[in-house]
Design a protein around this motif. Structure first.
Motif, PDB file in Angstrom:
ATOM      1  N   SER A 169       4.985  23.384  27.582  1.00 40.64           N
ATOM      2  CA  SER A 169       4.004  23.182  28.899  1.00 40.64           C
ATOM      3  C   SER A 169       4.774  24.171  29.688  1.00 40.64           C
ATOM      4  O   SER A 169       3.810  24.898  30.744  1.00 40.64           O
ATOM      5  CB  SER A 169       4.299  21.792  29.186  1.00 40.64           C
ATOM      6  N   VAL A 170       5.946  24.322  29.986  1.00 37.39           N
ATOM      7  CA  VAL A 170       6.627  25.106  31.203  1.00 37.39           C
ATOM      8  C   VAL A 170       6.290  26.435  30.942  1.00 37.39           C
ATOM      9  O   VAL A 170       5.795  27.322  31.709  1.00 37.39           O
ATOM     10  CB  VAL A 170       8.089  24.941  31.166  1.00 37.39           C
ATOM     11  N   LYS A 171       6.338  26.737  29.530  1.00 35.17           N
ATOM     12  CA  LYS A 171       5.977  28.305  29.077  1.00 35.17           C
ATOM     13  C   LYS A 171       4.474  28.653  29.519  1.00 35.17           C
ATOM     14  O   LYS A 171       4.279  29.984  29.929  1.00 35.17           O
ATOM     15  CB  LYS A 171       6.167  28.490  27.617  1.00 35.17           C
ATOM     16  N   THR A 172       3.674  27.872  29.175  1.00 36.82           N
ATOM     17  CA  THR A 172       2.194  27.958  29.760  1.00 36.82           C
ATOM     18  C   THR A 172       2.015  28.334  31.211  1.00 36.82           C
ATOM     19  O   THR A 172       1.257  29.303  31.464  1.00 36.82           O
ATOM     20  CB  THR A 172       1.310  26.798  29.434  1.00 36.82           C
ATOM     21  N   LEU A 177       8.838  33.366  31.559  1.00 32.61           N
ATOM     22  CA  LEU A 177      10.054  32.430  31.366  1.00 32.61           C
ATOM     23  C   LEU A 177      10.677  32.869  29.815  1.00 32.61           C
ATOM     24  O   LEU A 177      10.004  32.690  28.756  1.00 32.61           O
ATOM     25  CB  LEU A 177       9.962  31.180  31.363  1.00 32.61           C
ATOM     26  N   ILE A 178      12.036  33.425  29.946  1.00 32.74           N
ATOM     27  CA  ILE A 178      12.563  33.695  28.537  1.00 32.74           C
ATOM     28  C   ILE A 178      13.394  32.371  27.973  1.00 32.74           C
ATOM     29  O   ILE A 178      13.977  31.536  28.445  1.00 32.74           O
ATOM     30  CB  ILE A 178      13.941  34.617  28.651  1.00 32.74           C
ATOM     31  N   ILE A 179      12.863  32.156  26.710  1.00 29.18           N
ATOM     32  CA  ILE A 179      13.445  30.627  25.921  1.00 29.18           C
ATOM     33  C   ILE A 179      14.506  31.347  25.063  1.00 29.18           C
ATOM     34  O   ILE A 179      14.325  32.093  24.264  1.00 29.18           O
ATOM     35  CB  ILE A 179      12.151  30.179  25.179  1.00 29.18           C
ATOM     36  N   ASP A 180      15.582  30.892  25.473  1.00 28.35           N
ATOM     37  CA  ASP A 180      16.793  31.180  24.746  1.00 28.35           C
ATOM     38  C   ASP A 180      16.756  30.711  23.166  1.00 28.35           C
ATOM     39  O   ASP A 180      16.313  29.617  22.789  1.00 28.35           O
ATOM     40  CB  ASP A 180      18.083  30.706  25.190  1.00 28.35           C
ATOM     41  N   PRO A 181      17.162  31.280  22.220  1.00 29.98           N
ATOM     42  CA  PRO A 181      17.130  30.867  20.733  1.00 29.98           C
ATOM     43  C   PRO A 181      17.839  29.744  20.705  1.00 29.98           C
ATOM     44  O   PRO A 181      17.874  29.087  19.586  1.00 29.98           O
ATOM     45  CB  PRO A 181      17.645  31.943  19.998  1.00 29.98           C
ATOM     46  N   SER A 182      18.917  29.359  21.622  1.00 22.93           N
ATOM     47  CA  SER A 182      19.749  28.183  21.433  1.00 22.93           C
ATOM     48  C   SER A 182      19.055  27.004  21.689  1.00 22.93           C
ATOM     49  O   SER A 182      19.494  25.914  21.428  1.00 22.93           O
ATOM     50  CB  SER A 182      21.158  28.428  22.570  1.00 22.93           C
ATOM     51  N   ILE A 190      14.709  11.725  25.856  1.00 22.52           N
ATOM     52  CA  ILE A 190      14.106  10.338  26.447  1.00 22.52           C
ATOM     53  C   ILE A 190      14.203  10.618  27.952  1.00 22.52           C
ATOM     54  O   ILE A 190      15.181  10.654  28.604  1.00 22.52           O
ATOM     55  CB  ILE A 190      15.258   9.238  25.839  1.00 22.52           C
ATOM     56  N   ALA A 191      13.207  10.822  28.534  1.00 22.04           N
ATOM     57  CA  ALA A 191      12.944  10.962  29.968  1.00 22.04           C
ATOM     58  C   ALA A 191      11.421  10.683  30.097  1.00 22.04           C
ATOM     59  O   ALA A 191      10.717  10.417  29.305  1.00 22.04           O
ATOM     60  CB  ALA A 191      13.436  12.202  30.282  1.00 22.04           C
ATOM     61  N   ASP A 192      11.184  10.740  31.469  1.00 23.00           N
ATOM     62  CA  ASP A 192       9.890  11.057  32.089  1.00 23.00           C
ATOM     63  C   ASP A 192       9.491  12.512  31.926  1.00 23.00           C
ATOM     64  O   ASP A 192       9.897  13.374  32.552  1.00 23.00           O
ATOM     65  CB  ASP A 192       9.709  10.642  33.466  1.00 23.00           C
ATOM     66  N   LYS A 193       8.547  12.534  30.970  1.00 26.53           N
ATOM     67  CA  LYS A 193       7.724  13.920  30.629  1.00 26.53           C
ATOM     68  C   LYS A 193       7.386  14.762  32.140  1.00 26.53           C
ATOM     69  O   LYS A 193       7.598  16.026  32.366  1.00 26.53           O
ATOM     70  CB  LYS A 193       7.086  13.917  29.658  1.00 26.53           C
ATOM     71  N   ARG A 194       6.649  13.864  32.857  1.00 31.92           N
ATOM     72  CA  ARG A 194       6.065  14.698  33.927  1.00 31.92           C
ATOM     73  C   ARG A 194       7.052  14.948  35.092  1.00 31.92           C
ATOM     74  O   ARG A 194       7.101  16.002  35.725  1.00 31.92           O
ATOM     75  CB  ARG A 194       5.003  13.785  34.578  1.00 31.92           C
ATOM     76  N   ALA A 195       8.163  14.144  35.113  1.00 33.59           N
ATOM     77  CA  ALA A 195       9.234  14.338  36.188  1.00 33.59           C
ATOM     78  C   ALA A 195       9.950  15.477  35.670  1.00 33.59           C
ATOM     79  O   ALA A 195      10.341  16.324  36.593  1.00 33.59           O
ATOM     80  CB  ALA A 195      10.144  13.282  36.173  1.00 33.59           C
ATOM     81  N   ILE A 196      10.158  15.770  34.266  1.00 33.77           N
ATOM     82  CA  ILE A 196      11.215  16.693  33.883  1.00 33.77           C
ATOM     83  C   ILE A 196      10.493  18.141  34.008  1.00 33.77           C
ATOM     84  O   ILE A 196      10.808  19.168  34.390  1.00 33.77           O
ATOM     85  CB  ILE A 196      11.629  16.549  32.405  1.00 33.77           C
ATOM     86  N   GLU A 197       9.226  18.152  33.933  1.00 36.29           N
ATOM     87  CA  GLU A 197       8.358  19.176  33.820  1.00 36.29           C
ATOM     88  C   GLU A 197       8.212  19.779  35.268  1.00 36.29           C
ATOM     89  O   GLU A 197       8.622  20.846  35.762  1.00 36.29           O
ATOM     90  CB  GLU A 197       6.934  19.166  33.523  1.00 36.29           C
TER      91      GLU A 197
END
Length: 297
Positions: A169-172, A177-182, A190-197
């Motif tokens: 979602s964030v990458k879109t 944005l570079i996504i580290d292989p780690s 376990i969280a609120d997905k909309r809030a974390i985004e």
């Protein structure tokens, strides 16, 4: 904030009731004791002395109860005023954000239509800049809406979802944005997905806008205490001030800094989800780390 104001008001009323009750009980008990001793004493001198003590208890006790009541009523009134002010601010944010969303969305659609129909490059550059500014305003309104929700004590929707969904979602929205292989994209969060985004988007925007970063990286580290640490690191100018001040709302640190609402919201949302926000900065860049719960087998 609204819930906090309500708690303070209830606490003030409870404190007033308890202390006034104790004061009245002490006053009545003192008068009864003085009267009982006076009745048991036959000596005139002792009786006069007890009468003097009785008058003193009445005067000082009345003054004590009066001051106690005045202090309690003042505290309760200030708490009530704080509660009403918090409600007024909350209602203002809610009204403004709802009223602004529709015209902003309509404006964005019109600009996108103009961009698709126009072939003139100089004009297209202006349209694209206008579209970018419109999205920026929309982002600010979204933060204001979150702030209003926090004030109203809105509950978060806690669910379990894979890190892969969050990263995609964030990458879109931010293809650079570079996504580290780690990053273990199979980890369940376990969280609120909309809030974390929303938090990640705000951090990425801050890195480019205020940190002047040209490279932003997302990486994760899993800990043994059923938590996962998601970090946004950049190669920007960093921050030289007090990092604690960054999570205080409406505190501007430089002429180009924002209102501070974004990080304030991020901190509060993470605490509501049982996590926390950690910030660190060097001359090589700025890093924000989100600690959230992970699903364990």
């Amino acid at each position: 904030m609204k819930g906090s104001a309500r708690f303070r008001m209830i606490f003030a009323v409870a404190w007033l009731s308890l202390t006034v009750s104790l004061g009245i009980w002490w006053w009545i008990l003192g008068l009864r004791q003085a009267r009982t001793i006076a009745e048991m004493t036959k000596d005139t001198t002792s009786a006069q002395e007890l009468q003097r003590v009785d008058r003193m208890l009445k005067l000082e006790g009345s003054f004590f109860l009066g001051m106690l009541t005045l202090g309690g009523v003042t505290l309760a009134w200030l708490s009530y005023r704080d509660f009403k002010r918090a409600k007024l601010i909350s209602d203002f944010f809610t009204t403004v954000t709802h009223e602004m969303r529709t015209p902003l969305a309509s404006l964005q659609l019109q600009i996108e239509g103009l961009i698709s129909d126009n072939k003139n490059k100089p004009i297209l550059v202006r349209y694209e800049k206008l579209l970018k500014e419109n999205k920026r305003i929309e982002s600010r309104m979204e933060k204001a809406f979150y702030l209003a929700s926090l004030m109203q004590g809105e509950k978060l929707y806690i669910e379990t979802f894979p890190l892969q969904e969050l990263v995609s979602s964030v990458k879109t929205d931010y293809p650079d944005l570079i996504i580290d292989p780690s990053c273990n994209v199979h980890t369940e969060i376990i969280a609120d997905k909309r809030a974390i985004e929303s938090i990640l988007q705000n951090l990425i925007e801050n890195a480019g806008l205020h940190g002047k970063a040209t490279s932003i990286r997302l990486y994760s580290v899993e800990s043994e205490n059923k938590k996962i640490h998601l970090s946004i690191g950049d190669n920007g100018i960093g921050f030289s001030g007090n990092l604690r001040d960054l999570t205080k709302p409406f505190v501007r640190h430089t002429r180009t800094s924002g209102t501070g609402i974004g990080l304030y919201i991020a901190k509060n949302l993470l605490e509501k989800m049982g996590g926390k926000l950690s910030l660190s900065s060097t001359n090589k860049g700025f890093t924000a780390t989100l600690e959230v719960k992970k699903q364990t087998i």
